[in-house]
Every structure is written in C-alpha cells, then in structure tokens.
Design a protein around this motif. Sequence first.
Motif, PDB file in Angstrom:
ATOM      1  N   VAL A 113       0.847  -1.192   0.000  1.00 42.94           N
ATOM      2  CA  VAL A 113       0.000   0.000   0.000  1.00 42.94           C
ATOM      3  C   VAL A 113       0.889   1.252   0.000  1.00 42.94           C
ATOM      4  CG1 VAL A 113      -1.928  -1.135   1.163  1.00 42.94           C
ATOM      5  CG2 VAL A 113      -0.205   0.052   2.509  1.00 42.94           C
ATOM      6  N   ARG A 114       0.264   2.374  -0.323  1.00 50.64           N
ATOM      7  CA  ARG A 114       0.969   3.653  -0.341  1.00 50.64           C
ATOM      8  C   ARG A 114       0.413   4.519   0.781  1.00 50.64           C
ATOM      9  NH1 ARG A 114      -0.746   8.348  -1.794  1.00 50.64           N
ATOM     10  NH2 ARG A 114      -2.546   7.515  -2.883  1.00 50.64           N
ATOM     11  N   LEU A 115       1.313   5.153   1.531  1.00 57.03           N
ATOM     12  CA  LEU A 115       0.917   6.089   2.562  1.00 57.03           C
ATOM     13  C   LEU A 115       1.659   7.392   2.311  1.00 57.03           C
ATOM     14  CD1 LEU A 115      -0.599   6.683   5.191  1.00 57.03           C
ATOM     15  CD2 LEU A 115       1.380   5.815   6.431  1.00 57.03           C
ATOM     16  N   HIS A 116       0.892   8.450   2.036  1.00 58.56           N
ATOM     17  CA  HIS A 116       1.460   9.767   1.766  1.00 58.56           C
ATOM     18  C   HIS A 116       1.535  10.516   3.098  1.00 58.56           C
ATOM     19  CE1 HIS A 116       2.561  13.128  -0.709  1.00 58.56           C
ATOM     20  NE2 HIS A 116       1.582  13.868  -0.220  1.00 58.56           N
ATOM     21  N   PHE A 117       2.711  10.996   3.465  1.00 60.98           N
ATOM     22  CA  PHE A 117       2.931  11.591   4.780  1.00 60.98           C
ATOM     23  C   PHE A 117       2.688  13.099   4.829  1.00 60.98           C
ATOM     24  CE2 PHE A 117       5.202   7.619   5.003  1.00 60.98           C
ATOM     25  CZ  PHE A 117       4.889   7.173   6.266  1.00 60.98           C
ATOM     26  N   LYS A 118       2.104  13.646   3.787  1.00 64.99           N
ATOM     27  CA  LYS A 118       1.873  15.090   3.684  1.00 64.99           C
ATOM     28  C   LYS A 118       1.211  15.658   4.939  1.00 64.99           C
ATOM     29  CE  LYS A 118      -0.683  18.373   0.755  1.00 64.99           C
ATOM     30  NZ  LYS A 118      -1.609  18.893   1.719  1.00 64.99           N
ATOM     31  N   ASP A 119       0.173  15.018   5.431  1.00 65.27           N
ATOM     32  CA  ASP A 119      -0.560  15.537   6.591  1.00 65.27           C
ATOM     33  C   ASP A 119       0.293  15.581   7.858  1.00 65.27           C
ATOM     34  OD1 ASP A 119      -2.824  15.892   5.068  1.00 65.27           O
ATOM     35  OD2 ASP A 119      -3.789  14.057   5.746  1.00 65.27           O
ATOM     36  N   LEU A 120       1.340  14.792   7.917  1.00 64.67           N
ATOM     37  CA  LEU A 120       2.187  14.760   9.108  1.00 64.67           C
ATOM     38  C   LEU A 120       3.306  15.783   9.070  1.00 64.67           C
ATOM     39  CD1 LEU A 120       2.476  10.906   9.599  1.00 64.67           C
ATOM     40  CD2 LEU A 120       0.966  12.503  10.791  1.00 64.67           C
ATOM     41  N   SER A 139      -9.562  19.060  25.161  1.00 68.34           N
ATOM     42  CA  SER A 139     -10.892  18.450  25.305  1.00 68.34           C
ATOM     43  C   SER A 139     -10.971  17.497  26.493  1.00 68.34           C
ATOM     44  CB  SER A 139     -11.253  17.687  24.028  1.00 68.34           C
ATOM     45  OG  SER A 139     -10.535  16.460  23.967  1.00 68.34           O
ATOM     46  N   LYS A 140      -9.871  17.368  27.209  1.00 69.03           N
ATOM     47  CA  LYS A 140      -9.773  16.420  28.334  1.00 69.03           C
ATOM     48  C   LYS A 140      -9.986  14.992  27.844  1.00 69.03           C
ATOM     49  CE  LYS A 140     -10.763  19.880  31.707  1.00 69.03           C
ATOM     50  NZ  LYS A 140     -11.527  20.394  32.785  1.00 69.03           N
ATOM     51  N   HIS A 141      -9.339  14.701  26.718  1.00 64.55           N
ATOM     52  CA  HIS A 141      -9.271  13.356  26.141  1.00 64.55           C
ATOM     53  C   HIS A 141     -10.585  12.864  25.555  1.00 64.55           C
ATOM     54  CE1 HIS A 141      -5.148  12.674  27.898  1.00 64.55           C
ATOM     55  NE2 HIS A 141      -5.549  13.807  28.425  1.00 64.55           N
ATOM     56  N   ASN A 142     -11.358  13.760  25.000  1.00 67.73           N
ATOM     57  CA  ASN A 142     -12.577  13.399  24.278  1.00 67.73           C
ATOM     58  C   ASN A 142     -12.177  12.660  23.001  1.00 67.73           C
ATOM     59  OD1 ASN A 142     -14.652  13.638  22.227  1.00 67.73           O
ATOM     60  ND2 ASN A 142     -15.706  15.019  23.619  1.00 67.73           N
ATOM     61  N   GLN A 143     -12.709  11.453  22.802  1.00 67.09           N
ATOM     62  CA  GLN A 143     -12.328  10.631  21.650  1.00 67.09           C
ATOM     63  C   GLN A 143     -12.639  11.290  20.304  1.00 67.09           C
ATOM     64  OE1 GLN A 143     -10.509   7.643  21.588  1.00 67.09           O
ATOM     65  NE2 GLN A 143     -10.139   8.508  23.603  1.00 67.09           N
ATOM     66  N   GLY A 144     -13.572  12.236  20.293  1.00 63.79           N
ATOM     67  CA  GLY A 144     -13.860  12.957  19.060  1.00 63.79           C
ATOM     68  C   GLY A 144     -12.680  13.774  18.564  1.00 63.79           C
ATOM     69  N   PHE A 145     -11.705  14.021  19.439  1.00 64.21           N
ATOM     70  CA  PHE A 145     -10.519  14.805  19.086  1.00 64.21           C
ATOM     71  C   PHE A 145      -9.259  13.945  19.045  1.00 64.21           C
ATOM     72  CE2 PHE A 145     -13.424  17.876  20.990  1.00 64.21           C
ATOM     73  CZ  PHE A 145     -13.401  18.896  20.043  1.00 64.21           C
ATOM     74  N   SER A 146      -9.389  12.637  19.131  1.00 64.10           N
ATOM     75  CA  SER A 146      -8.214  11.781  19.318  1.00 64.10           C
ATOM     76  C   SER A 146      -7.521  11.339  18.033  1.00 64.10           C
ATOM     77  CB  SER A 146      -8.599  10.541  20.125  1.00 64.10           C
ATOM     78  OG  SER A 146      -9.465   9.718  19.375  1.00 64.10           O
ATOM     79  N   LYS A 147      -8.093  11.628  16.893  1.00 62.56           N
ATOM     80  CA  LYS A 147      -7.509  11.130  15.638  1.00 62.56           C
ATOM     81  C   LYS A 147      -7.319  12.256  14.634  1.00 62.56           C
ATOM     82  CE  LYS A 147      -8.014   6.928  17.225  1.00 62.56           C
ATOM     83  NZ  LYS A 147      -8.216   7.175  18.606  1.00 62.56           N
ATOM     84  N   ILE A 148      -6.333  12.083  13.780  1.00 60.97           N
ATOM     85  CA  ILE A 148      -6.101  13.029  12.689  1.00 60.97           C
ATOM     86  C   ILE A 148      -7.120  12.749  11.592  1.00 60.97           C
ATOM     87  CG2 ILE A 148      -4.500  13.618  10.814  1.00 60.97           C
ATOM     88  CD1 ILE A 148      -2.218  13.145  12.800  1.00 60.97           C
ATOM     89  N   LYS A 149      -7.689  13.796  11.046  1.00 62.93           N
ATOM     90  CA  LYS A 149      -8.581  13.661   9.891  1.00 62.93           C
ATOM     91  C   LYS A 149      -7.692  13.686   8.648  1.00 62.93           C
ATOM     92  CE  LYS A 149     -12.419  14.489  12.363  1.00 62.93           C
ATOM     93  NZ  LYS A 149     -13.013  13.412  13.030  1.00 62.93           N
ATOM     94  N   TRP A 150      -7.417  12.528   8.080  1.00 62.79           N
ATOM     95  CA  TRP A 150      -6.503  12.416   6.948  1.00 62.79           C
ATOM     96  C   TRP A 150      -7.116  13.002   5.678  1.00 62.79           C
ATOM     97  CZ3 TRP A 150      -1.905  11.203   8.607  1.00 62.79           C
ATOM     98  CH2 TRP A 150      -1.767  10.386   9.721  1.00 62.79           C
ATOM     99  N   SER A 151      -6.276  13.598   4.866  1.00 68.74           N
ATOM    100  CA  SER A 151      -6.711  14.120   3.569  1.00 68.74           C
ATOM    101  C   SER A 151      -7.021  12.964   2.634  1.00 68.74           C
ATOM    102  CB  SER A 151      -5.607  14.969   2.937  1.00 68.74           C
ATOM    103  OG  SER A 151      -5.282  16.065   3.741  1.00 68.74           O
ATOM    104  N   LYS A 176       0.156  18.500  15.449  1.00 68.47           N
ATOM    105  CA  LYS A 176       0.299  19.362  16.633  1.00 68.47           C
ATOM    106  C   LYS A 176      -1.065  19.890  17.066  1.00 68.47           C
ATOM    107  CE  LYS A 176       5.038  20.836  15.735  1.00 68.47           C
ATOM    108  NZ  LYS A 176       5.880  21.937  15.241  1.00 68.47           N
ATOM    109  N   LYS A 177      -1.883  20.326  16.106  1.00 62.66           N
ATOM    110  CA  LYS A 177      -3.220  20.835  16.424  1.00 62.66           C
ATOM    111  C   LYS A 177      -4.101  19.712  16.984  1.00 62.66           C
ATOM    112  CE  LYS A 177      -7.247  23.313  14.584  1.00 62.66           C
ATOM    113  NZ  LYS A 177      -8.091  22.764  15.594  1.00 62.66           N
TER     114      LYS A 177
END
Length: 134
Positions: A68-75, A93-105, A84-85
Amino acid sequence: GAASATGCDADFGVSLAKRWRGTARECCSPPVRQKLAGAANASRLTCHLVQQTAHAGQGDQLLFGENVRLHFKDLVDGGGAIPKKAYSDYVKSKHNQGFSKIKWSRGTFGAACNPLATEGWTAGKFPGWNADWF
C-alpha cells in the motif's frame, strides 16, 4: 488449558489480540489479472473487525495492508501543524475521543485492489475519522 476470557476480560491484552486475529477477512483483493499473473506487488487489505464490550458502533476495525501507499503530507506540512493541532485539541478536550484522531486528507492512503463490501470494506465498519476513505 485456561478458560477463554469473556466480556470485558476479552477486551484487553492477549485475549483481544487473539480475537482480532481470528476475524481476518480479505476486504480488498488484488485485481484478477494480478492474481492470475502471481504479481508479488499486488495490493491486499485484510480487515479485522471486533465488537468490544460497551463500545458503540459496529465494532473496532484494524486493517492490515500489503503493498500500500501512505502519503505523509498531513504529518509534515507546516512543520507538523496538523498533528500538533490534533494533539493540542485532544488535550484541551480532556481526552474526548472525538478529538483523538487526525482527519486524513483524501488520497493519504492508497492501494491497487478491489474493495469487497461483503467482507467489511464499508464506511460503517470503520470509525468516523476514516469515513473519508469511502
């Protein structure tokens, strides 16, 4: 041998790893012409879906990818501004799971294979932060 873990006891450690391994289903197969040619570089994705105790949704999906291909642009763009954001928002958010992952392009992850919805390759089988894959 020891009895199998059940309920919450099956949701951690070795018991959870064994459950995930046991659910392996090829959910994106190499194109037929690549299979017939025995192409060593064909992409293949294996889905591992487990429903854990007290987890919402259709389960927790792990994905094993081959070729597979993984483009690291977002990182790396902007000196790592996106991760960082995401980290900062998660802490604030005090560890709210809604904020725990990067939204990948779109296009971050790529593979040359045919998705198989019947084997788990559907948006509903992946957490919301990966919904843009579909």
